[in-house]
Design a protein around this motif. Structure first.
Motif, PDB file in Angstrom:
ATOM      1  N   ILE A 155       0.837  -1.194   0.000  1.00 60.30           N
ATOM      2  CA  ILE A 155       0.000   0.000   0.000  1.00 60.30           C
ATOM      3  C   ILE A 155       0.874   1.247   0.000  1.00 60.30           C
ATOM      4  O   ILE A 155       0.634   2.202  -0.750  1.00 60.30           O
ATOM      5  N   PHE A 156       1.899   1.237   0.836  1.00 54.86           N
ATOM      6  CA  PHE A 156       2.804   2.385   0.891  1.00 54.86           C
ATOM      7  C   PHE A 156       3.533   2.544  -0.438  1.00 54.86           C
ATOM      8  O   PHE A 156       3.638   3.645  -0.977  1.00 54.86           O
ATOM      9  N   ALA A 157       4.041   1.427  -0.973  1.00 50.76           N
ATOM     10  CA  ALA A 157       4.804   1.499  -2.222  1.00 50.76           C
ATOM     11  C   ALA A 157       3.939   1.990  -3.372  1.00 50.76           C
ATOM     12  O   ALA A 157       4.356   2.832  -4.172  1.00 50.76           O
ATOM     13  N   GLU A 158       2.702   1.470  -3.461  1.00 55.05           N
ATOM     14  CA  GLU A 158       1.799   1.894  -4.523  1.00 55.05           C
ATOM     15  C   GLU A 158       1.458   3.378  -4.410  1.00 55.05           C
ATOM     16  O   GLU A 158       1.462   4.114  -5.400  1.00 55.05           O
ATOM     17  N   SER A 159       1.169   3.815  -3.190  1.00 57.35           N
ATOM     18  CA  SER A 159       0.769   5.215  -2.983  1.00 57.35           C
ATOM     19  C   SER A 159       1.919   6.160  -3.306  1.00 57.35           C
ATOM     20  O   SER A 159       1.724   7.191  -3.968  1.00 57.35           O
ATOM     21  N   LEU A 160       3.119   5.806  -2.830  1.00 55.14           N
ATOM     22  CA  LEU A 160       4.267   6.677  -3.082  1.00 55.14           C
ATOM     23  C   LEU A 160       4.611   6.701  -4.568  1.00 55.14           C
ATOM     24  O   LEU A 160       4.889   7.767  -5.138  1.00 55.14           O
ATOM     25  N   ALA A 161       4.594   5.538  -5.207  1.00 58.60           N
ATOM     26  CA  ALA A 161       4.899   5.489  -6.631  1.00 58.60           C
ATOM     27  C   ALA A 161       3.896   6.318  -7.444  1.00 58.60           C
ATOM     28  O   ALA A 161       4.266   7.048  -8.366  1.00 58.60           O
ATOM     29  N   ALA A 162       2.608   6.221  -7.078  1.00 65.82           N
ATOM     30  CA  ALA A 162       1.578   6.983  -7.794  1.00 65.82           C
ATOM     31  C   ALA A 162       1.778   8.481  -7.601  1.00 65.82           C
ATOM     32  O   ALA A 162       1.645   9.268  -8.546  1.00 65.82           O
ATOM     33  N   ALA A 163       2.096   8.884  -6.374  1.00 69.93           N
ATOM     34  CA  ALA A 163       2.291  10.313  -6.096  1.00 69.93           C
ATOM     35  C   ALA A 163       3.495  10.862  -6.861  1.00 69.93           C
ATOM     36  O   ALA A 163       3.435  11.955  -7.436  1.00 69.93           O
ATOM     37  N   LEU A 164       4.576  10.112  -6.880  1.00 61.54           N
ATOM     38  CA  LEU A 164       5.775  10.565  -7.582  1.00 61.54           C
ATOM     39  C   LEU A 164       5.560  10.594  -9.091  1.00 61.54           C
ATOM     40  O   LEU A 164       6.036  11.490  -9.792  1.00 61.54           O
ATOM     41  N   ALA A 165       4.836   9.595  -9.607  1.00 60.93           N
ATOM     42  CA  ALA A 165       4.608   9.519 -11.042  1.00 60.93           C
ATOM     43  C   ALA A 165       3.746  10.665 -11.561  1.00 60.93           C
ATOM     44  O   ALA A 165       3.743  10.955 -12.756  1.00 60.93           O
ATOM     45  N   ALA A 166       3.028  11.320 -10.656  1.00 63.30           N
ATOM     46  CA  ALA A 166       2.200  12.455 -11.063  1.00 63.30           C
ATOM     47  C   ALA A 166       3.038  13.694 -11.362  1.00 63.30           C
ATOM     48  O   ALA A 166       2.537  14.650 -11.969  1.00 63.30           O
ATOM     49  N   GLU A 167       4.305  13.686 -10.947  1.00 62.92           N
ATOM     50  CA  GLU A 167       5.190  14.810 -11.236  1.00 62.92           C
ATOM     51  C   GLU A 167       5.583  14.796 -12.713  1.00 62.92           C
ATOM     52  O   GLU A 167       5.813  13.730 -13.300  1.00 62.92           O
ATOM     53  N   GLN A 168       5.674  15.972 -13.313  1.00 62.66           N
ATOM     54  CA  GLN A 168       5.934  16.076 -14.745  1.00 62.66           C
ATOM     55  C   GLN A 168       7.290  15.508 -15.157  1.00 62.66           C
ATOM     56  O   GLN A 168       7.443  15.015 -16.273  1.00 62.66           O
TER      57      GLN A 168
END
Length: 288
Positions: free
Chosen positions: A14-27
């Motif tokens: 859950i932590f890995a998915e959430s962090l990866a999704a948040a970072l991937a939203a950066e341009q």
């Protein structure tokens, strides 16, 4: 715009998915996730072979030591895939999100990196050896000066609380790529104290090792490699009795009472094991 390639290594999905999704939203950020040390090393190796090396590794300080009941871990069989660029995260594993490789059944979580415990700090050292150009940031649930100092000594560029803001984490990621070292202010004094103490112990250990004769240093390297008296005798073409005498001299000069203590002191002094596939491993071109 130059893109930053980030690999998140955490066995809490859950932590890995959430962090990866948040970072991937950066341009300017591309992100991938791995659930174990071995999986991370394979991902780094594959990316390097394909000419698309990662820039930053975000690794859980407690990787591989998750307590039961916190959530299902990522598994060593899972192969990470790159997150989507331009804000479209794809953090699943081949065959399904964080499942077994190619959709197969889950296996047990891996606990070793190259035969050693797969905690985050040991992974930092392994990455530094394999790909020194990758900047590593340790993500921790607690401020622990001793472990933070150990992480820096292993090659980490930063130690960040897991509950920090995304803005703060992105600032650290960009900072380490400028060769900055990032620590929480509350940790600075403790980490400096630990590093100073470690240096003092290392200096004393080096002084003791330097008191050994060249032959005793050879024997000590064999001890570091885990060789017994008979194996040392065969390797150095000595009698077991002579090896026993050398071992006793080593313990006496180092001021310790066991082989285990001698090995620990030797490692603090930077003494490596013999190369079991070849000759004695030397440091700095000298037998030391």
């Amino acid at each position: 715009m130059a893109r930053i390639r980030v690999l998140v290594v955490d066995d809490h999905r859950i932590f890995a998915e959430s962090l990866a999704a948040a970072l991937a939203a950066e341009q300017d950020v591309d992100v991938a996730a791995a659930g174990s040390g071995p999986a991370a090393l394979r991902c780094l190796e594959r990316a390097a072979a394909e000419g698309r090396r990662f820039d930053v590794l975000l690794v859980d300080a407690d990787l591989g030591t998750a307590a039961d009941g916190v959530g299902p871990p990522l598994h060593a069989s899972a192969e990470p895939v790159y997150g989507g660029a331009n804000g479209t995260p794809h953090t699943g594993i081949h065959g399904g999100p964080y499942g077994g490789a190619h959709g197969g059944p889950h296996g047990g979580p891996t606990r070793a990196v190259n035969g050693r415990a797969a905690d985050g700090i040991s992974l930092v050292g392994a990455v530094r050896s394999a790909q020194p150009g990758v900047r590593t940031v340790v993500l921790a649930e607690r401020d622990e000066p001793r472990r933070a100092a150990a992480a820096l000594q292993a090659g980490a560029s930063g130690w960040v609380a897991k509950d920090c803001s995304l803005v703060r984490l992105l600032a650290v990621i960009r900072g380490v790529l400028r060769d900055e070292t990032h620590l929480p202010p509350a940790l600075l004094t403790g980490v400096l104290r630990e590093l100073t103490a470690a240096r003092k112990h290392r200096t004393e250990s080096e002084r003791l090792v330097e008191s050994l004769t060249p032959r005793e240093r050879e024997v000590l390297r064999c001890m570091v490699a885990g060789l017994g008296r008979k194996a040392v005798a065969e390797r150095l073409f000595l009698s077991p009795h002579t090896v026993r005498t050398h071992m006793q001299n080593v313990l006496g000069k180092l001021g310790v009472h066991s082989t285990l203590a001698a090995v620990a002191l030797a490692r603090r002094a930077g003494v490596g094991p013999v190369d079991l596939a070849g000759e004695i491993v030397e440091r700095g071109g000298q037998l030391a």
